[in-house]
Design a protein around this motif. Structure first.
Motif, PDB file in Angstrom:
ATOM      1  N   ALA A 183       0.821  -1.220   0.000  1.00  0.00           N
ATOM      2  CA  ALA A 183       0.000   0.000   0.000  1.00  0.00           C
ATOM      3  C   ALA A 183       0.849   1.262   0.000  1.00  0.00           C
ATOM      4  O   ALA A 183       0.621   2.184  -0.786  1.00  0.00           O
ATOM      5  N   TYR A 184       1.841   1.315   0.884  1.00  0.00           N
ATOM      6  CA  TYR A 184       2.620   2.548   1.061  1.00  0.00           C
ATOM      7  C   TYR A 184       3.815   2.648   0.128  1.00  0.00           C
ATOM      8  O   TYR A 184       4.291   3.752  -0.158  1.00  0.00           O
ATOM      9  N   GLY A 185       4.337   1.509  -0.325  1.00  0.00           N
ATOM     10  CA  GLY A 185       5.542   1.501  -1.137  1.00  0.00           C
ATOM     11  C   GLY A 185       6.782   1.374  -0.272  1.00  0.00           C
ATOM     12  O   GLY A 185       6.785   1.788   0.886  1.00  0.00           O
ATOM     13  N   PRO A 186       7.879   0.807  -0.816  1.00  0.00           N
ATOM     14  CA  PRO A 186       9.086   0.558  -0.021  1.00  0.00           C
ATOM     15  C   PRO A 186       9.773   1.813   0.490  1.00  0.00           C
ATOM     16  O   PRO A 186      10.498   1.763   1.490  1.00  0.00           O
ATOM     17  N   GLU A 187       9.577   2.940  -0.180  1.00  0.00           N
ATOM     18  CA  GLU A 187      10.258   4.180   0.220  1.00  0.00           C
ATOM     19  C   GLU A 187       9.442   5.008   1.213  1.00  0.00           C
ATOM     20  O   GLU A 187       9.867   6.102   1.608  1.00  0.00           O
ATOM     21  N   ALA A 188       8.302   4.515   1.634  1.00  0.00           N
ATOM     22  CA  ALA A 188       7.471   5.256   2.590  1.00  0.00           C
ATOM     23  C   ALA A 188       8.244   5.497   3.879  1.00  0.00           C
ATOM     24  O   ALA A 188       8.890   4.593   4.412  1.00  0.00           O
TER      25      ALA A 188
END
Length: 258
Positions: A183-188
């Protein structure tokens, strides 16, 4: 005959004894008996108590032992305070205690406290809600020995991409990351706050891709909250998302916009 004093539940805040509310401090100063959760509440919190007060560490006691001591002291006419960490509205196990008091027809009051989520926000100097980024904060925990409703499984909550504060779950950081990345992405951006406002406080900042290893290197496996939020990157990325409250062109009931 004067009515007996109600038992007072007090939220102690995240750790720093000065983060207790004024009302909570006054309750401690007037108490004859203080039952405190010694595994989580800083002993320095008892500095607000009178020297002659009886202080009972409940870390090794079960529900009936705790409520039994409270009821006994109350019926003896003593002023009783039940001191617990953070705020009593979150993960405090207050519910089962007050149900016991209800059955015994013992009155009680609740004084709220500062929760660890607020402590992390203060330590960072960062709001968790920013216009156009996130206007919602989800306070939750991962399923462990205590299950959570299926509708509140982390991956489902993460679909909102709102600010999420996860309690009591840092020991499961790897599985949390797996559920949040889609949902947030790895770089969140992520922050893990350990023992917020205690002398040994640690703040670990990273991304969903890095935070699990960072937490392991920091030796954090308990007493921490995890915050994932787009708001955490607002200053570093110069996103410029601001409330209209102080915008000179914004009119409201107390000011005419220019």
């Amino acid at each position: 005959m004067e009515p007996l004093n109600p038992i007072i539940f007090v939220g102690a805040g995240p750790g720093d004894p000065e983060l207790i509310t004024v009302k909570g401090q006054k309750a401690l100063a007037e108490a004859d008996v203080i039952l405190y959760a010694g595994s989580l509440v800083s002993p320095t919190m008892l500095q607000w108590a009178r020297p002659e007060a009886e202080n009972i560490d409940t870390a090794s006691l079960d529900l009936r032992a705790i409520t039994g001591r409270m009821i006994q002291a109350h019926r003896a006419g003593k002023r009783v305070v039940r001191l617990q960490t953070g705020d009593l509205s979150l993960y405090s196990a207050m519910q089962e205690q007050v149900e016991e008091l209800d059955q015994a027809e013992v009155p009680y009051q609740v004084i709220p406290g500062v929760t660890a989520a607020s402590g992390v926000s203060a330590a960072l100097g960062q709001e968790f809600t920013l216009p156009e980024l996130t206007q919602t904060v989800i306070l939750t925990r991962a399923a462990g020995r205590t299950p959570v409703p299926a509708e509140e499984e982390l991956s489902k909550l993460a679909s909102h991409k709102a600010t999420m504060v996860i309690y009591l779950s840092v020991q499961m950081i790897d599985s949390l990351v797996e559920k949040l990345i889609p949902a947030y992405g790895p770089e969140a951006p992520v922050v893990v706050g350990y023992r917020i406002s205690w002398p040994d406080e640690k703040i670990v900042q990273g991304s969903l891709a890095t935070i699990a290893e960072q937490v392991r290197q920091a030796g954090i496996n308990r007493q921490a909250v995890i915050v994932v939020s787009p708001a955490l990157a607002a200053r570093q990325q110069h996103l410029g998302k601001r409330s209209k409250l102080y915008d000179s062109q914004f009119s409201h009931g107390y000011r005419e916009g220019q």
